[in-house]
Design an enzyme around this catalytic site. Structure first.
Site, PDB file in Angstrom:
ATOM      1  N   GLU A   1       0.797  -1.151   0.088  1.00 67.31           N
ATOM      2  CA  GLU A   1      -0.070   0.041  -0.198  1.00 67.31           C
ATOM      3  C   GLU A   1       1.011   1.109   0.088  1.00 67.31           C
ATOM      4  O   GLU A   1       0.724   2.013   1.108  1.00 67.31           O
ATOM      5  CB  GLU A   1      -1.058   0.051   1.183  1.00 67.31           C
TER       6      GLU A   1
ATOM      7  N   GLU B   1      -4.605  -8.499  -0.587  1.00 68.59           N
ATOM      8  CA  GLU B   1      -5.320  -8.372   0.490  1.00 68.59           C
ATOM      9  C   GLU B   1      -6.940  -7.985   0.227  1.00 68.59           C
ATOM     10  O   GLU B   1      -7.095  -7.321  -0.907  1.00 68.59           O
ATOM     11  CB  GLU B   1      -4.958  -7.007   1.232  1.00 68.59           C
TER      12      GLU B   1
HETATM   13  O1  AHR Z   1      -4.941  -5.885   6.794  1.00 72.27           O
HETATM   14  C1  AHR Z   1      -5.059  -4.745   7.829  1.00 72.27           C
HETATM   15  C2  AHR Z   1      -4.507  -3.507   6.837  1.00 72.27           C
HETATM   16  O2  AHR Z   1      -5.270  -3.134   5.978  1.00 72.27           O
HETATM   17  C3  AHR Z   1      -3.131  -3.766   6.396  1.00 72.27           C
HETATM   18  O3  AHR Z   1      -2.165  -3.677   7.241  1.00 72.27           O
HETATM   19  C4  AHR Z   1      -3.039  -2.760   5.173  1.00 72.27           C
HETATM   20  O4  AHR Z   1      -2.257  -3.108   4.168  1.00 72.27           O
HETATM   21  C5  AHR Z   1      -4.490  -2.609   4.766  1.00 72.27           C
HETATM   22  O5  AHR Z   1      -4.801  -1.171   4.485  1.00 72.27           O
END
Ligand code: AHR
Length: 493
Positions: free
Chosen positions: A177, A296
């Site tokens: 991210e 994710e």
């Molecule tokens: O999964 C929780 C968080 O969500 C992670 O650390 C981040 O990459 C995303 O914003």
């Protein structure tokens, strides 16, 4: 009970591509009780463990065949310095986890422990490197430490720490991210960083690396266009990873029928993301060498009462299981482009497979969806068409309905179907094009209560149940219960 007539046509002779097992991947971050307590309890714990890693969790995970696990973050990754997590544990520094509650991380769980955990459950390690607060040198050293087979100082250090054999870690993420917690980069600036980092991440003998760039937040086209525009063929890249959380509607356990539909519908947006992102990527990579990854994804409910909000613990119901199943179906249907998916997160965080409370452990409805979907891994994805009366809901008359995916392996057709309708079964006529069914079995996740979940008092409230299937010939019928996830396994004649 009113039922919905549906038709499903499976084209046995029309292959989309091989379903990369990594689509069924996981993600474990130093966040809340995912790593500490969820995986790592330490050798001296009364919780049964092997070298500090809890046995019950390893056994449970092995059943769902986790192909790959991403670690150490998440946001944590861009503030993680890998050398803090090697060497004698008593000498490791106590660092502050600035993203997740400013708790102390003892660094007891580091590279060696992560690799050992992966080997125990049968998964490939996927390490996410630090771009935000790290340097190319730090990351190239980590790759050398893990993968160099020769006699360098880093390789000796690995041997001194108990592992003379290289770890041969294939998957490396170049930041996480980076449009946000990973450094707040613009896409062009990140592309420059990406080129710089990737230049130094080496393929050592027997251990070629697969480098994964940070993709967009959700379906943001701007990030993807600008990143690839600036990269323009410079910088080695094998994978490009988007993140998509569908959020919540209501809370994790309390929702109306409308909110049930809202969230499931929102999770189905993943299809649009995949279609649009792959179309943009095709413009820069017409030979489709770069894989699309969603490393994710999942539900993100409001904090549970009496739980530390920064630890992102949430309960997991039938609704989460449907979200998981229909997302996996989307990835399967794009098997020619989607090469990995990592649901967030493995244990005690967000849409978890497993929940623990001290020595107790339970598996969630999402775990069971992964379990019954596992036979898709490595199968040949098949084209299928579904036709059913759509569900219409909400002020804007949103519509969606029956979804699924199909694959074939060893003369067995594997067909998974999600029926999101809360009270109507779907009576489907299943037609096979290019083959005939000889027999079939089915496993379904189904419960009279759309809010059903497992907890420590009722750990088996939601578990897969076997269903009768009458499958023979080119055409047969199966009824998919309301609010269910079904996996049909059909032996072909
Ligand atoms: O999964 C929780 C968080 O969500 C992670 O650390 C981040 O990459 C995303 O914003």
């Amino acid at each position: 009970m009113r039922s919905n007539k549906a038709s499903i046509m499976v084209h046995l002779d029309e292959s989309i591509g091989i379903i990369n097992p990594n689509i069924y991947g996981h993600f474990a971050e130093h966040l809340g009780r995912c790593i500490y307590e969820g995986i790592w309890v330490g050798e001296d714990s009364t919780i049964p463990n092997t070298n500090g890693i809890r046995n019950d969790v390893v056994e449970a995970l092995k059943h769902i065949k986790p192909p790959v696990i991403r670690w150490p973050g998440g946001c944590f990754a861009d503030d993680y310095h890998w050398e803090d997590g090697i060497g004698p544990r008593e000498n490791r520094p106590r660092t502050v986890n600035i993203h997740w509650g400013q708790v102390i991380d003892t660094n007891a769980f580091g590279t060696h422990e992560f690799i050992e955990f992966c080997r125990m459950v049968g998964a490939e390690p996927y390490i996410c490197g630090n771009v935000g607060s790290g340097s190319p040198r730090e990351m190239r050293d980590w790759v050398e430490y893990c993968n160099f087979p020769g006699d360098s100082t880093r390789a000796r250090q690995r041997a001194d720490n108990g592992h003379p054999e290289p770890f041969r870690v294939k998957y490396w993420g170049v930041g996480n991210e980076n449009w946000g917690c990973g450094g707040n980069f613009d896409p062009e600036d990140y592309a420059v960083e990406y080129r710089r980092f990737s230049t130094f991440l080496n393929n050592f003998q027997d251990a070629p690396v697969y480098l994964i760039a940070c993709g967009p937040s959700g379906n943001n086209p701007d990030w993807t266009h600008k990143f690839f525009e600036k990269l323009r063929g410079r910088g080695r890249i094998q994978g490009f990873a988007a993140h998509y959380y569908c959020g919540s509607a209501g809370t994790s356990t309390e929702y109306t029928i409308e909110q049930w539909y809202q969230l499931i519908h929102r999770s189905a947006y993943m299809e649009k993301l995949v279609v649009q992102q792959r179309a943009i990527m095709d413009g820069y990579d017409p030979e489709r060498r770069i894989g699309l990854i969603v490393d994710e994804w999942g539900t993100w409910h409001p904090p549970a009462p009496n739980m530390e909000p920064r630890f992102l613990w949430q309960q997991n119901t039938m609704r989460d299981a449907l979200v998981a199943a229909l997302s996996l179906d989307i990835f399967n249907r794009h098997a020619d482009k989607v090469v990995m998916g990592n649901i967030a997160q493995t244990i005690n965080v967000l849409q978890a497979m497993i929940l623990t409370e001290g020595e107790k452990m339970i598996t969630t409805p999402t775990y069971h969806a992964y379990h019954i979907y596992a036979p898709h891994q490595g199968g040949k994805a098949l084209r299928l068409f579904m036709d059913a009366e759509p569900i219409t809901f909400g002020d804007d008359n949103s519509m969606f309905g029956l979804t699924g995916s199909a694959s074939i392996k060893d003369n067995k057709l594997f067909l998974t179907v999600v029926n999101p309708h809360v009270d109507q079964p779907a009576e489907a006529c299943i037609t096979l094009r290019g083959g005939k069914a000889a027999s079939g079995t089915a496993n379904a996740l189904v419960n009279d209560d759309i809010h059903a979940y497992n907890d420590f008092d009722s750990p088996d409230n939601v578990v897969p149940v076997k269903q009768n299937v009458t499958a023979s010939g080119e055409e047969f019928y199966h009824t998919f219960p309301p609010a269910s996830v079904t996996a049909l396994s059909i032996t072909l004649s």
